[in-house]
Design a protein around this motif. Structure first.
Motif, short mmCIF file in Angstrom:
data_model
loop_
_atom_site.label_atom_id
_atom_site.label_comp_id
_atom_site.label_asym_id
_atom_site.label_seq_id
_atom_site.Cartn_x
_atom_site.Cartn_y
_atom_site.Cartn_z
N ALA A 1 -22.32 44.37 -24.75
CA ALA A 1 -21.53 44.59 -23.54
C ALA A 1 -21.34 46.09 -23.33
O ALA A 1 -21.56 46.90 -24.23
N VAL A 2 -20.90 46.43 -22.12
CA VAL A 2 -20.58 47.81 -21.76
C VAL A 2 -19.30 47.80 -20.92
O VAL A 2 -18.93 46.75 -20.36
N PRO A 3 -18.62 48.93 -20.81
CA PRO A 3 -17.50 48.99 -19.86
C PRO A 3 -17.99 48.71 -18.44
O PRO A 3 -19.15 48.98 -18.11
N GLN A 4 -17.12 48.21 -17.60
CA GLN A 4 -17.51 47.82 -16.25
C GLN A 4 -18.09 49.00 -15.47
O GLN A 4 -19.04 48.85 -14.69
N TYR A 5 -17.53 50.21 -15.67
CA TYR A 5 -18.05 51.36 -14.92
C TYR A 5 -19.48 51.71 -15.35
O TYR A 5 -20.25 52.24 -14.55
N VAL A 6 -19.86 51.40 -16.58
CA VAL A 6 -21.24 51.61 -17.03
C VAL A 6 -22.15 50.55 -16.41
O VAL A 6 -23.26 50.84 -15.96
N GLU B 1 -25.95 58.44 -26.20
CA GLU B 1 -26.21 59.25 -27.39
C GLU B 1 -27.02 58.47 -28.42
O GLU B 1 -26.86 58.62 -29.62
N ASN B 2 -27.90 57.59 -27.91
CA ASN B 2 -28.80 56.78 -28.74
C ASN B 2 -28.05 55.94 -29.78
O ASN B 2 -28.59 55.66 -30.85
N ASN B 3 -26.85 55.52 -29.45
CA ASN B 3 -26.05 54.72 -30.37
C ASN B 3 -25.72 53.35 -29.78
O ASN B 3 -25.42 53.24 -28.59
N ILE B 4 -25.79 52.35 -30.62
CA ILE B 4 -25.26 51.02 -30.30
C ILE B 4 -24.23 50.70 -31.37
O ILE B 4 -24.51 50.81 -32.57
N TYR B 5 -23.04 50.29 -30.95
CA TYR B 5 -21.96 50.04 -31.89
C TYR B 5 -21.90 48.57 -32.28
O TYR B 5 -21.72 47.69 -31.44
N GLY B 6 -22.07 48.32 -33.58
CA GLY B 6 -21.92 46.98 -34.13
C GLY B 6 -20.62 46.87 -34.89
O GLY B 6 -19.71 47.69 -34.71
N ALA C 1 -13.76 55.56 -25.59
CA ALA C 1 -14.76 55.74 -24.53
C ALA C 1 -14.20 55.37 -23.17
O ALA C 1 -14.40 56.09 -22.18
N VAL C 2 -13.48 54.24 -23.11
CA VAL C 2 -12.89 53.80 -21.84
C VAL C 2 -11.84 54.80 -21.37
O VAL C 2 -11.78 55.15 -20.17
N ARG C 3 -11.04 55.29 -22.28
CA ARG C 3 -10.01 56.27 -21.92
C ARG C 3 -10.62 57.52 -21.29
O ARG C 3 -10.11 58.06 -20.31
N ASP C 4 -11.76 57.97 -21.86
CA ASP C 4 -12.40 59.20 -21.39
C ASP C 4 -13.53 58.94 -20.40
O ASP C 4 -14.24 59.88 -20.02
N GLN C 5 -13.71 57.64 -20.02
CA GLN C 5 -14.77 57.26 -19.07
C GLN C 5 -16.15 57.69 -19.59
O GLN C 5 -17.02 58.12 -18.82
N GLU C 6 -16.36 57.55 -20.89
CA GLU C 6 -17.65 57.83 -21.50
C GLU C 6 -18.46 56.54 -21.61
O GLU C 6 -17.94 55.45 -21.42
N TRP C 7 -19.74 56.68 -21.95
CA TRP C 7 -20.63 55.53 -22.02
C TRP C 7 -20.69 55.01 -23.45
O TRP C 7 -20.79 55.78 -24.41
N ILE C 8 -20.68 53.69 -23.57
CA ILE C 8 -20.79 53.04 -24.87
C ILE C 8 -21.36 51.64 -24.68
O ILE C 8 -21.05 50.97 -23.68
N VAL C 9 -22.22 51.21 -25.59
CA VAL C 9 -22.73 49.84 -25.61
C VAL C 9 -22.40 49.28 -26.97
O VAL C 9 -22.60 49.94 -28.00
N PHE C 10 -21.91 48.05 -27.01
CA PHE C 10 -21.32 47.53 -28.25
C PHE C 10 -21.40 46.01 -28.30
O PHE C 10 -21.59 45.34 -27.28
N LEU C 11 -21.24 45.47 -29.50
CA LEU C 11 -21.14 44.03 -29.67
C LEU C 11 -19.81 43.54 -29.13
O LEU C 11 -18.75 44.09 -29.48
N ALA C 12 -19.84 42.51 -28.33
CA ALA C 12 -18.61 41.94 -27.80
C ALA C 12 -18.70 40.42 -27.86
O ALA C 12 -19.79 39.85 -27.91
N TRP C 13 -17.55 39.78 -27.87
CA TRP C 13 -17.53 38.32 -27.97
C TRP C 13 -16.25 37.76 -27.39
O TRP C 13 -15.27 38.47 -27.18
N ALA C 14 -16.31 36.49 -27.09
CA ALA C 14 -15.14 35.76 -26.60
C ALA C 14 -15.10 34.42 -27.35
O ALA C 14 -16.14 33.82 -27.59
N PRO C 15 -13.91 34.00 -27.81
CA PRO C 15 -12.60 34.57 -27.45
C PRO C 15 -12.30 35.84 -28.24
O PRO C 15 -12.64 35.95 -29.41
#
Length: 315
Positions: free
Chosen positions: A114-119, A138-143, A185-199
């Motif tokens: 997932a990514v932040p909505q602005y991304v 920055e060539n990073n994916i956060y797990g 990242a969201v606070r500073d409006q930076e870009w990030i891609v990461f593992l996300a899940w629900a619930p």
């Protein structure tokens, strides 16, 4: 009279055998991984079993180590078999009859990148879009924690250069550290891609969007998932009363989200969060205890058990 005597004796023998069988299963050993949802559901099961007279042990390990422990018989139960993402780890052991998959304990989950909505709004809507914006990420994916099944899928994508991801690095941390990175990242409006899940409360805390295109790795429908209960081989036969409870344990997205919110955002210990939720929802306790007895064979009183869960969250 003779027939009646035989029936009474038979009933006594069967009752004795049932009690004896129950006594052979006086402890239940759970495996968990460092995910709040599995901690929440395992705490529910643990508190119920303790109320029924069982001893409970919980060990925290990686996904791979948890399945190794199940296969070796070192733990009994794992409530976090997320499918299809865990198929490469779980299915070979299930097919080899070293681990057993019981019923689903959660339907309607999801697990993918997932990514932040602005991304998302800026053009990252699909797995294939990630590499186009490598510099911004920055060539990073956060797990999350090392050895996690989601991390393994990301590493597979990187190693095979799926979606052009070979230049990327997987940042393996933990759920809490990953969420802290997302928060920053969201606070500073930076870009990030990461593992996300629900619930998970992250879905309410952050405005995020799940990416399309990961069907071959995380499953269709943006990582649509079902969570199953797993046990070591033979556990259900050896501990049928506990197995009945495990079969009854079906959770909802709302229920898990509420307990996880207490744990993550209200800083309530996981066992207390589970107890508080059950005290507030006695109808769920009644459904979970349907057909379940105390360890010594006595009938349960679900209302009394739910009432016994009352506590002050700040204690």
């Amino acid at each position: 009279m003779r027939t009646m005597l035989i029936l009474v004796l038979f009933a006594s023998v069967m009752a004795g055998q049932t009690a004896h069988a129950a006594e052979q299963c006086d402890q239940v050993r759970f495996g968990i991984v460092d995910w709040t949802d599995v901690k929440a559901t395992t705490s529910v099961a643990s508190e119920l079993l303790q109320a029924l007279g069982y001893d409970v042990d919980i060990s925290n390990q990686s996904v791979v180590d948890t399945y190794d422990a199940l296969a070796k018989g070192d733990i009994d139960v794992f409530l976090g078999n997320w499918m299809p993402s865990m198929a490469p780890v779980a299915d070979p052991l299930i097919e080899a009859q070293k681990v057993e998959r019981l019923g689903a304990n959660l339907e309607g989950a999801k697990y993918t990148l997932a990514v932040p909505q602005y991304v998302y709004d800026a053009g990252v809507k699909h797995f294939s879009d990630i590499a186009r914006f490598a510099d911004k990420f920055e060539n990073n994916i956060y797990g999350i924690e090392k050895g996690n099944d989601g991390n393994l899928l990301i590493l597979d994508m990187i190693n095979s250069n799926a979606f052009g991801l070979r230049p990327f690095e997987l940042i393996e941390t933990s759920e809490r550290i990953m969420l802290a990175q997302v928060n920053g990242a969201v606070r500073d409006q930076e870009w990030i891609v990461f593992l996300a899940w629900a619930p998970h409360p992250m879905n309410e805390r952050f405005d995020i969007a799940y990416l399309d295109g990961g069907d071959d790795y995380f499953g269709p429908n943006k990582g649509g998932a079902t969570v199953y209960t797993n046990t070591r081989a033979g556990f259900s036969e050896q501990c049928p009363n506990v197995a009945t409870l495990l079969d009854n344990l079906e959770f909802s997205l709302a229920m898990e989200g509420q307990v996880m919110d207490m744990i993550l955002n209200q800083f309530v210990p996981q066992d207390r969060a589970a107890r508080h939720w059950m005290h507030q929802n006695p109808e769920a306790v009644e459904a979970w205890l349907n057909g379940v007895t105390h360890r010594d064979g006595r009938k349960t009183n679900p209302t009394a058990i739910a009432q016994s869960m009352k506590l002050t969250l700040n204690n």
